[in-house]
Motif scaffolding. Structure first.
Motif, PDB file in Angstrom:
ATOM      1  N   ILE A   1      26.697  36.064  27.751  1.00  0.00           N
ATOM      2  CA  ILE A   1      26.004  35.347  26.884  1.00  0.00           C
ATOM      3  C   ILE A   1      26.384  35.635  25.355  1.00  0.00           C
ATOM      4  CG2 ILE A   1      23.767  34.368  25.906  1.00  0.00           C
ATOM      5  CD1 ILE A   1      24.279  33.659  28.854  1.00  0.00           C
ATOM      6  N   HIS A   2      27.027  34.887  24.697  1.00  0.00           N
ATOM      7  CA  HIS A   2      27.658  35.270  23.316  1.00  0.00           C
ATOM      8  C   HIS A   2      26.118  35.662  22.367  1.00  0.00           C
ATOM      9  CE1 HIS A   2      29.093  34.784  19.395  1.00  0.00           C
ATOM     10  NE2 HIS A   2      30.245  34.908  19.847  1.00  0.00           N
ATOM     11  N   PRO A   3      26.358  36.657  21.756  1.00  0.00           N
ATOM     12  CA  PRO A   3      25.131  37.075  20.877  1.00  0.00           C
ATOM     13  C   PRO A   3      24.515  35.935  19.764  1.00  0.00           C
ATOM     14  CG  PRO A   3      27.177  38.738  20.650  1.00  0.00           C
ATOM     15  CD  PRO A   3      27.592  37.357  21.494  1.00  0.00           C
ATOM     16  N   SER A   4      25.482  34.986  19.523  1.00  0.00           N
ATOM     17  CA  SER A   4      24.842  33.668  18.877  1.00  0.00           C
ATOM     18  C   SER A   4      24.034  32.558  19.722  1.00  0.00           C
ATOM     19  CB  SER A   4      25.911  33.110  17.987  1.00  0.00           C
ATOM     20  OG  SER A   4      26.618  32.451  18.790  1.00  0.00           O
ATOM     21  N   TRP A   5      24.217  32.925  21.289  1.00  0.00           N
ATOM     22  CA  TRP A   5      23.643  31.957  21.682  1.00  0.00           C
ATOM     23  C   TRP A   5      22.075  32.384  22.146  1.00  0.00           C
ATOM     24  CZ3 TRP A   5      27.792  31.233  26.278  1.00  0.00           C
ATOM     25  CH2 TRP A   5      29.171  30.743  25.741  1.00  0.00           C
ATOM     26  N   PRO A   6      21.611  31.177  22.656  1.00  0.00           N
ATOM     27  CA  PRO A   6      20.191  31.775  23.185  1.00  0.00           C
ATOM     28  C   PRO A   6      20.158  32.002  24.582  1.00  0.00           C
ATOM     29  CG  PRO A   6      20.405  29.319  23.577  1.00  0.00           C
ATOM     30  CD  PRO A   6      21.476  29.794  22.603  1.00  0.00           C
ATOM     31  N   CYS A   7      19.305  32.922  25.033  1.00  0.00           N
ATOM     32  CA  CYS A   7      19.224  33.565  26.111  1.00  0.00           C
ATOM     33  C   CYS A   7      18.293  33.128  27.063  1.00  0.00           C
ATOM     34  CB  CYS A   7      19.265  35.093  26.101  1.00  0.00           C
ATOM     35  SG  CYS A   7      19.741  36.195  27.376  1.00  0.00           S
ATOM     36  N   PRO A   8      18.718  32.817  28.314  1.00  0.00           N
ATOM     37  CA  PRO A   8      17.450  32.248  29.205  1.00  0.00           C
ATOM     38  C   PRO A   8      16.607  33.358  29.466  1.00  0.00           C
ATOM     39  CG  PRO A   8      19.612  31.404  30.001  1.00  0.00           C
ATOM     40  CD  PRO A   8      19.788  32.601  28.893  1.00  0.00           C
ATOM     41  N   GLN A   9      15.212  32.982  29.980  1.00  0.00           N
ATOM     42  CA  GLN A   9      14.302  34.286  30.018  1.00  0.00           C
ATOM     43  C   GLN A   9      13.799  33.722  31.481  1.00  0.00           C
ATOM     44  OE1 GLN A   9      13.464  37.000  28.105  1.00  0.00           O
ATOM     45  NE2 GLN A   9      15.397  36.415  27.030  1.00  0.00           N
ATOM     46  N   VAL A  10      13.569  34.586  32.300  1.00  0.00           N
ATOM     47  CA  VAL A  10      12.835  34.455  33.640  1.00  0.00           C
ATOM     48  C   VAL A  10      11.343  34.144  33.580  1.00  0.00           C
ATOM     49  CG1 VAL A  10      12.305  35.464  36.102  1.00  0.00           C
ATOM     50  CG2 VAL A  10      14.403  35.926  34.903  1.00  0.00           C
ATOM     51  N   GLN A  11      10.955  32.924  34.043  1.00  0.00           N
ATOM     52  CA  GLN A  11       9.599  32.705  33.940  1.00  0.00           C
ATOM     53  C   GLN A  11       9.016  32.588  35.183  1.00  0.00           C
ATOM     54  OE1 GLN A  11       8.802  31.788  31.049  1.00  0.00           O
ATOM     55  NE2 GLN A  11      10.570  31.698  29.939  1.00  0.00           N
ATOM     56  N   ASN A  12       9.506  32.701  36.225  1.00  0.00           N
ATOM     57  CA  ASN A  12       8.935  32.581  37.600  1.00  0.00           C
ATOM     58  C   ASN A  12       9.843  33.220  38.443  1.00  0.00           C
ATOM     59  OD1 ASN A  12       6.926  32.267  39.503  1.00  0.00           O
ATOM     60  ND2 ASN A  12       7.461  30.228  40.073  1.00  0.00           N
ATOM     61  N   VAL A  13       9.285  34.028  39.497  1.00  0.00           N
ATOM     62  CA  VAL A  13      10.192  34.345  40.512  1.00  0.00           C
ATOM     63  C   VAL A  13       9.420  34.119  41.894  1.00  0.00           C
ATOM     64  CG1 VAL A  13      10.924  36.629  41.837  1.00  0.00           C
ATOM     65  CG2 VAL A  13      10.975  36.507  39.499  1.00  0.00           C
ATOM     66  N   VAL A  14      10.071  33.491  42.953  1.00  0.00           N
ATOM     67  CA  VAL A  14       9.247  33.301  44.163  1.00  0.00           C
ATOM     68  C   VAL A  14       9.841  34.299  45.289  1.00  0.00           C
ATOM     69  CG1 VAL A  14       8.874  31.571  45.928  1.00  0.00           C
ATOM     70  CG2 VAL A  14       8.935  30.878  43.418  1.00  0.00           C
ATOM     71  N   ALA A  15       9.026  34.688  45.893  1.00  0.00           N
ATOM     72  CA  ALA A  15       9.379  35.750  46.763  1.00  0.00           C
ATOM     73  C   ALA A  15       8.770  35.798  47.999  1.00  0.00           C
ATOM     74  CB  ALA A  15       9.548  37.440  46.145  1.00  0.00           C
ATOM     75  N   THR A  16       9.354  36.420  49.301  1.00  0.00           N
ATOM     76  CA  THR A  16       8.611  36.252  50.436  1.00  0.00           C
ATOM     77  C   THR A  16       8.470  37.970  51.067  1.00  0.00           C
ATOM     78  OG1 THR A  16      10.725  35.817  51.749  1.00  0.00           O
ATOM     79  CG2 THR A  16       9.118  33.885  51.116  1.00  0.00           C
ATOM     80  N   VAL A  17       7.496  37.912  51.886  1.00  0.00           N
ATOM     81  CA  VAL A  17       7.399  39.406  52.565  1.00  0.00           C
ATOM     82  C   VAL A  17       6.849  39.073  53.932  1.00  0.00           C
ATOM     83  CG1 VAL A  17       6.040  41.610  52.396  1.00  0.00           C
ATOM     84  CG2 VAL A  17       6.942  40.477  50.418  1.00  0.00           C
ATOM     85  N   ASN A  18       7.178  39.772  54.716  1.00  0.00           N
ATOM     86  CA  ASN A  18       6.830  39.884  56.158  1.00  0.00           C
ATOM     87  C   ASN A  18       5.573  41.239  56.350  1.00  0.00           C
ATOM     88  OD1 ASN A  18       6.226  39.574  58.966  1.00  0.00           O
ATOM     89  ND2 ASN A  18       8.235  39.901  59.551  1.00  0.00           N
ATOM     90  N   LEU A  19       4.425  40.774  56.716  1.00  0.00           N
ATOM     91  CA  LEU A  19       3.435  41.998  57.056  1.00  0.00           C
ATOM     92  C   LEU A  19       3.337  42.387  58.285  1.00  0.00           C
ATOM     93  CD1 LEU A  19       0.157  40.732  54.877  1.00  0.00           C
ATOM     94  CD2 LEU A  19       2.241  42.266  54.153  1.00  0.00           C
ATOM     95  N   ASP A  20       4.307  41.661  59.195  1.00  0.00           N
ATOM     96  CA  ASP A  20       4.578  42.281  60.341  1.00  0.00           C
ATOM     97  C   ASP A  20       3.280  42.234  61.135  1.00  0.00           C
ATOM     98  OD1 ASP A  20       6.356  42.862  62.766  1.00  0.00           O
ATOM     99  OD2 ASP A  20       5.926  44.999  62.292  1.00  0.00           O
ATOM    100  N   CYS A  21       2.276  41.365  60.912  1.00  0.00           N
ATOM    101  CA  CYS A  21       0.943  41.430  62.057  1.00  0.00           C
ATOM    102  C   CYS A  21       0.123  40.158  61.742  1.00  0.00           C
ATOM    103  CB  CYS A  21       0.214  42.620  61.572  1.00  0.00           C
ATOM    104  SG  CYS A  21      -0.726  42.363  59.888  1.00  0.00           S
ATOM    105  N   ARG A  22      -0.316  39.602  62.759  1.00  0.00           N
ATOM    106  CA  ARG A  22      -1.014  38.276  62.776  1.00  0.00           C
ATOM    107  C   ARG A  22      -2.276  38.573  61.886  1.00  0.00           C
ATOM    108  NH1 ARG A  22       0.700  33.340  64.166  1.00  0.00           N
ATOM    109  NH2 ARG A  22      -1.469  32.783  64.453  1.00  0.00           N
ATOM    110  N   LEU A  23      -3.175  37.582  61.154  1.00  0.00           N
ATOM    111  CA  LEU A  23      -3.989  37.886  60.292  1.00  0.00           C
ATOM    112  C   LEU A  23      -5.190  36.707  60.659  1.00  0.00           C
ATOM    113  CD1 LEU A  23      -2.144  38.140  56.981  1.00  0.00           C
ATOM    114  CD2 LEU A  23      -3.019  39.859  58.438  1.00  0.00           C
ATOM    115  N   ASP A  24      -6.275  37.301  60.576  1.00  0.00           N
ATOM    116  CA  ASP A  24      -7.476  36.237  60.800  1.00  0.00           C
ATOM    117  C   ASP A  24      -7.725  35.788  59.172  1.00  0.00           C
ATOM    118  OD1 ASP A  24      -9.656  34.991  60.877  1.00  0.00           O
ATOM    119  OD2 ASP A  24     -10.357  36.298  62.484  1.00  0.00           O
ATOM    120  N   LEU A  25      -7.282  34.606  58.899  1.00  0.00           N
ATOM    121  CA  LEU A  25      -7.600  34.376  57.390  1.00  0.00           C
ATOM    122  C   LEU A  25      -9.204  33.945  57.193  1.00  0.00           C
ATOM    123  CD1 LEU A  25      -4.516  31.865  56.880  1.00  0.00           C
ATOM    124  CD2 LEU A  25      -4.711  34.393  56.458  1.00  0.00           C
TER     125      LEU A  25
END
Length: 201
Positions: free
Chosen positions: A14-38
Motif C-alpha cells: 500500500i503506497h503511503p499516499s493511499w488509504p489503507c483498508p482496516q479489518v472490520q470483522n473476522v469470522v472464525a470457527t472452532v471445534n469444542l470436540d464434545c456434544r452440547l446440551d444447548l
C-alpha cells in the motif's frame, strides 16, 4: 507491557499516499470436540440467547473482545465481530471456558479464520460504469439490484464491493495479507475512474 502485533507483510504494497483498508470483522470457527446440551447451557450461562423454534444454535456474547458466537449442539462454534484473528481466537477461548464451567468437557480444536472483512474510503467519487466497461470479466454493476459494483479478484475467491462515494469493502479473504494485496491491485483502477473528491461535512 503488551507487545504490539507486527504489521502484516501485505501492508508494504500500500503506497503511503493511499488509504489503507482496516479489518472490520473476522469470522472464525472452532471445534469444542464434545456434544452440547444447548437448553441446559442456556439455563446456566450468562449473556446467551436460545430459542429452539427460531434457530438451532445458542448465541453467546462477550464485551471484551466484543464478539458474538454461535454455539451448535455438535460442539462447533462460529465467532464473529472480532477485529483481528488474535482477538477471534481469544474470544473463542473465553467462550469455550464459559461452556466448560457449565459442566461440559470442552477442548479447543481446529481454530480457523473463515473470512476477513475489511473496508476503507478512497475519499473520492468513482465512476463505476467505467470500471465495468474496462474490466467486464471481473466487474459487475447492476444498480437496480445492488448499489455497489462487485469486483472479483482474478485467481482468488475474494470480492471487492465498490460504491460511487468511494467506499470499498473487501470480503472472502482468509489471510490478512490478501486484504492489502487485493486492494493494491484494484486501487489504481479506482484512481483511473476518479470523478472528484468527496467533500467532508
Amino acid at each position: 507491557m503488551a507487545q504490539s502485533q507486527p504489521a502484516p507483510r501485505g501492508i508494504a504494497l500500500i503506497h503511503p499516499s493511499w488509504p489503507c483498508p482496516q479489518v472490520q470483522n473476522v469470522v472464525a470457527t472452532v471445534n469444542l470436540d464434545c456434544r452440547l446440551d444447548l437448553l441446559a447451557l442456556s439455563q446456566q450461562a450468562r449473556n446467551v440467547e436460545y430459542s429452539r423454534k427460531k434457530f438451532h444454535a445458542l448465541i453467546m456474547r462477550i464485551r471484551d473482545p466484543k464478539t458474538t458466537t454461535l454455539v451448535f449442539a455438535t460442539g462447533k462454534m462460529v465467532i464473529t465481530g472480532a477485529k483481528s484473528a488474535e482477538l477471534a481466537r481469544l474470544a473463542g477461548r473465553k467462550h469455550a471456558r464459559m461452556i466448560q464451567k457449565c459442566g461440559f468437557q470442552t477442548k479447543f480444536m481446529d481454530f480457523k479464520v473463515q473470512n476477513f472483512v475489511a473496508s476503507c474510503s478512497t475519499g473520492f467519487y468513482v465512476r463505476l460504469e467505467g470500471i465495468v466497461s474496462r474490466y467486464p470479466d471481473f466487474a459487475r454493476y447492476e444498480p437496480e439490484i445492488f448499489p455497489g459494483l462487485v469486483y472479483k479478484i482474478a485467481g482468488a475467491n475474494i470480492t471487492m464491493l465498490v460504491f460511487t462515494n468511494g467506499k470499498v469493502v473487501i470480503t472472502g479473504v482468509k489471510e490478512v495479507d490478501k486484504i492489502y494485496e487485493s486492494f493494491a491491485k484494484v486501487y489504481p483502477i479506482l484512481l483511473d475512474e476518479k470523478m472528484g473528491d468527496v467533500v467532508r461535512r
